[in-house]
Design an enzyme around this catalytic site. Structure first.
Site, PDB file in Angstrom:
ATOM      1  N   SER A 117      36.143  40.494  38.043  1.00 48.94           N
ATOM      2  CA  SER A 117      37.106  39.465  38.457  1.00 48.94           C
ATOM      3  C   SER A 117      36.516  38.594  39.550  1.00 48.94           C
ATOM      4  O   SER A 117      35.706  39.066  40.368  1.00 48.94           O
ATOM      5  CB  SER A 117      38.357  40.161  38.993  1.00 48.94           C
ATOM      6  OG  SER A 117      39.187  39.236  39.651  1.00 48.94           O
ATOM      7  N   TYR A 141      42.394  45.664  44.938  1.00 46.57           N
ATOM      8  CA  TYR A 141      42.130  45.330  43.539  1.00 46.57           C
ATOM      9  C   TYR A 141      40.709  44.764  43.382  1.00 46.57           C
ATOM     10  O   TYR A 141      39.920  45.237  42.556  1.00 46.57           O
ATOM     11  CB  TYR A 141      43.163  44.316  43.003  1.00 46.57           C
ATOM     12  CG  TYR A 141      42.730  43.718  41.693  1.00 46.57           C
ATOM     13  CD1 TYR A 141      42.746  44.478  40.534  1.00 46.57           C
ATOM     14  CD2 TYR A 141      42.235  42.413  41.628  1.00 46.57           C
ATOM     15  CE1 TYR A 141      42.294  43.956  39.333  1.00 46.57           C
ATOM     16  CE2 TYR A 141      41.781  41.880  40.431  1.00 46.57           C
ATOM     17  CZ  TYR A 141      41.810  42.649  39.293  1.00 46.57           C
ATOM     18  OH  TYR A 141      41.351  42.135  38.103  1.00 46.57           O
ATOM     19  N   LYS A 145      37.014  46.341  41.541  1.00 51.31           N
ATOM     20  CA  LYS A 145      36.148  45.656  40.580  1.00 51.31           C
ATOM     21  C   LYS A 145      34.704  45.599  41.090  1.00 51.31           C
ATOM     22  O   LYS A 145      33.751  45.747  40.325  1.00 51.31           O
ATOM     23  CB  LYS A 145      36.686  44.250  40.290  1.00 51.31           C
ATOM     24  CG  LYS A 145      37.990  44.264  39.502  1.00 51.31           C
ATOM     25  CD  LYS A 145      37.789  44.914  38.130  1.00 51.31           C
ATOM     26  CE  LYS A 145      39.041  44.995  37.300  1.00 51.31           C
ATOM     27  NZ  LYS A 145      38.824  45.628  35.984  1.00 51.31           N
TER      28      LYS A 145
HETATM   29  N1  UFG Z   1      51.342  30.129  42.761  1.00 50.71           N
HETATM   30  C1  UFG Z   1      52.404  29.307  43.103  1.00 50.71           C
HETATM   31  N2  UFG Z   1      53.624  29.581  42.564  1.00 50.71           N
HETATM   32  C2  UFG Z   1      53.830  30.634  41.709  1.00 50.71           C
HETATM   33  C3  UFG Z   1      52.734  31.471  41.382  1.00 50.71           C
HETATM   34  C4  UFG Z   1      51.501  31.180  41.922  1.00 50.71           C
HETATM   35  O1  UFG Z   1      52.260  28.352  43.870  1.00 50.71           O
HETATM   36  O2  UFG Z   1      54.977  30.816  41.273  1.00 50.71           O
HETATM   37  C5  UFG Z   1      50.007  29.770  43.271  1.00 50.71           C
HETATM   38  C6  UFG Z   1      49.347  30.859  44.079  1.00 50.71           C
HETATM   39  O3  UFG Z   1      49.783  30.802  45.420  1.00 50.71           O
HETATM   40  C7  UFG Z   1      47.877  30.508  43.876  1.00 50.71           C
HETATM   41  C8  UFG Z   1      47.828  29.922  42.464  1.00 50.71           C
HETATM   42  O4  UFG Z   1      49.173  29.552  42.158  1.00 50.71           O
HETATM   43  O5  UFG Z   1      47.504  29.517  44.786  1.00 50.71           O
HETATM   44  C9  UFG Z   1      47.346  30.907  41.422  1.00 50.71           C
HETATM   45  O6  UFG Z   1      48.062  32.118  41.593  1.00 50.71           O
HETATM   46  P1  UFG Z   1      48.005  33.315  40.562  1.00 50.71           P
HETATM   47  O7  UFG Z   1      48.874  34.387  41.100  1.00 50.71           O
HETATM   48  O8  UFG Z   1      48.287  32.819  39.189  1.00 50.71           O
HETATM   49  O9  UFG Z   1      46.477  33.744  40.539  1.00 50.71           O
HETATM   50  P2  UFG Z   1      45.494  34.110  41.747  1.00 50.71           P
HETATM   51  O10 UFG Z   1      44.535  32.967  41.880  1.00 50.71           O
HETATM   52  O11 UFG Z   1      46.192  34.547  42.941  1.00 50.71           O
HETATM   53  O12 UFG Z   1      44.783  35.416  41.162  1.00 50.71           O
HETATM   54  C10 UFG Z   1      44.258  35.483  39.855  1.00 50.71           C
HETATM   55  C11 UFG Z   1      44.547  36.868  39.277  1.00 50.71           C
HETATM   56  C12 UFG Z   1      43.815  37.920  40.048  1.00 50.71           C
HETATM   57  C13 UFG Z   1      42.362  37.587  40.130  1.00 50.71           C
HETATM   58  C14 UFG Z   1      42.163  36.202  40.677  1.00 50.71           C
HETATM   59  C15 UFG Z   1      40.735  35.820  40.638  1.00 50.71           C
HETATM   60  O13 UFG Z   1      45.928  37.133  39.301  1.00 50.71           O
HETATM   61  O14 UFG Z   1      43.938  39.157  39.375  1.00 50.71           O
HETATM   62  O15 UFG Z   1      42.899  35.254  39.905  1.00 50.71           O
HETATM   63  O16 UFG Z   1      40.525  34.571  41.195  1.00 50.71           O
HETATM   64  F1  UFG Z   1      41.748  38.467  40.925  1.00 50.71           F
END
Ligand code: UFG
Length: 321
Positions: A117, A141, A145
């Site tokens: 990841s 998490y 990885k």
């Molecule tokens: N976000 C919002 N509103 C929401 C959901 C998410 O603004 O309702 C934002 C988050 O704050 C973040 C972005 O959208 O800035 C992406 O969020 P995600 O939760 O979709 O994904 P992340 O980038 O946090 O994490 C994902 C995976 C992880 C992995 C990571 C690797 O969920 O498992 O990418 O970069 F490790």
């Protein structure tokens, strides 16, 4: 080719299973069906097995008989849960990989694709991330990885395993409606879910140091990611054992606001997004430099934002019927 796919009933695994099966590969799925869904892979043989149970080593040895390769997806992937239950996360993700590696060694199966990841990088800033960037995970998490990659590398050195660790960026979309992401943990499914309920989509923070103030991510279509696995499997040399680590992303970032607007437009939603405070632990920009996998394996992402949003919406509608 005979391929054992752990976690093959999961969101990403099921896409890979379908691609392999459709070209005639012999696929065996190993999945505990906790987050995996058997319906996703109707027709493919499933060994229902918890890889950290007492019987895992013996049962996996049987499943590995005659296999040419393993793709190891089976893992837990919720960052917040990993912060709340760290020891359990290490047991699940690191413990299961240990079982897989031991069973592969004793069965003489020498090819592995490991699901890693972008979370291994931690809080990176600025330019596109290369694989040589320091790895400093900021949650358990991501650390499971990174430990996993090290276990794989050590096994390559010890007994002739050839392996590729693929560092996924933000996976979204669906190759087939029934294989969509049903978990509603990440941005794209979350926005669809809220639009469906007539609630405003949430933007966590608009005061980041980015052009529109919201976080930027590299969204990769799950079918592109699945194709990356198949291409990697095919490209893995049978020669000298080696461990390659590749980013799997598009190299193009979109802000949360751009994503939310694209999704609202597609769904015909008139409810504007609501800005809330930053979510803890979110780096401002996470975008891949995907040139290593392109140069070595010959894989590039072919699908863009439109394909991701259209397919995710269609799958969401299908799964919430
Ligand atoms: N976000 C919002 N509103 C929401 C959901 C998410 O603004 O309702 C934002 C988050 O704050 C973040 C972005 O959208 O800035 C992406 O969020 P995600 O939760 O979709 O994904 P992340 O980038 O946090 O994490 C994902 C995976 C992880 C992995 C990571 C690797 O969920 O498992 O990418 O970069 F490790």
């Amino acid at each position: 080719m005979r391929v054992v796919v752990t976690g093959g009933a999961g969101y990403i695994g099921a896409h890979v299973v379908r691609l392999l099966a459709s070209r005639g590969d012999d696929v065996v799925i190993v999945d505990d069906l906790v987050t995996g869904v058997a319906d996703r892979v109707a027709g493919a043989p499933i060994v229902e097995l918890d890889l950290v149970s007492d019987r895992a080593a013996d049962a996996l040895s049987v499943a590995l008989r005659g296999a040419d390769a393993v793709i190891h997806f089976a893992a837990r992937k919720q960052v917040a849960e990993s912060v709340a239950r760290p020891a359990w996360y290490y047991r699940q993700n690191v413990g299961s990989l240990a079982v897989v590696l031991e069973a592969m060694e004793s069965a003489g199966v020498r090819r592995l694709v490991f699901s890693s990841s972008a979370a291994v990088y931690g809080a990176t800033e600025g330019s596109r991330i290369r694989e040589t960037e320091p790895t400093v995970p900021v949650n358990p998490y991501g650390d499971t990885k990174l430990v996993g990659e090290r276990m794989v590398a050590a096994s390559v050195a010890a007994w002739g395993l050839t392996a590729v660790s693929l560092r996924y960026f933000n996976v979204a979309g669906a190759g087939w409606d029934e294989l969509g992401d049903s978990a509603v943990l990440n941005l794209v499914p979350m926005v669809f879910e809220r639009i469906d309920r007539g609630e405003p989509p949430i933007i966590f923070g608009d005061d980041y140091d980015t052009p529109d103030g919201t976080c930027i991510r590299d969204y990769i279509h799950v079918l592109d990611l699945a194709e990356a696995h198949v291409a990697t499997l095919d490209a893995m040399a049978q020669g000298a054992p080696r461990h390659d680590v590749f980013n799997v992303g598009t190299g193009r970032g979109y802000s949360v606001r751009e994503m939310v607007e694209a999704i609202r437009e597609h769904a015909g939603s008139t409810v504007p997004a609501e800005v809330r405070p930053r979510r803890a632990g979110d780096p401002a920009v996470v975008v891949a430099d995907p040139s290593a996998i392109r140069d070595t394996v010959g894989w590039v992402a072919r699908r863009g934002l439109d394909d991701i949003v259209t397919s995710a919406w269609s799958a969401h509608r299908f799964l919430s019927r």
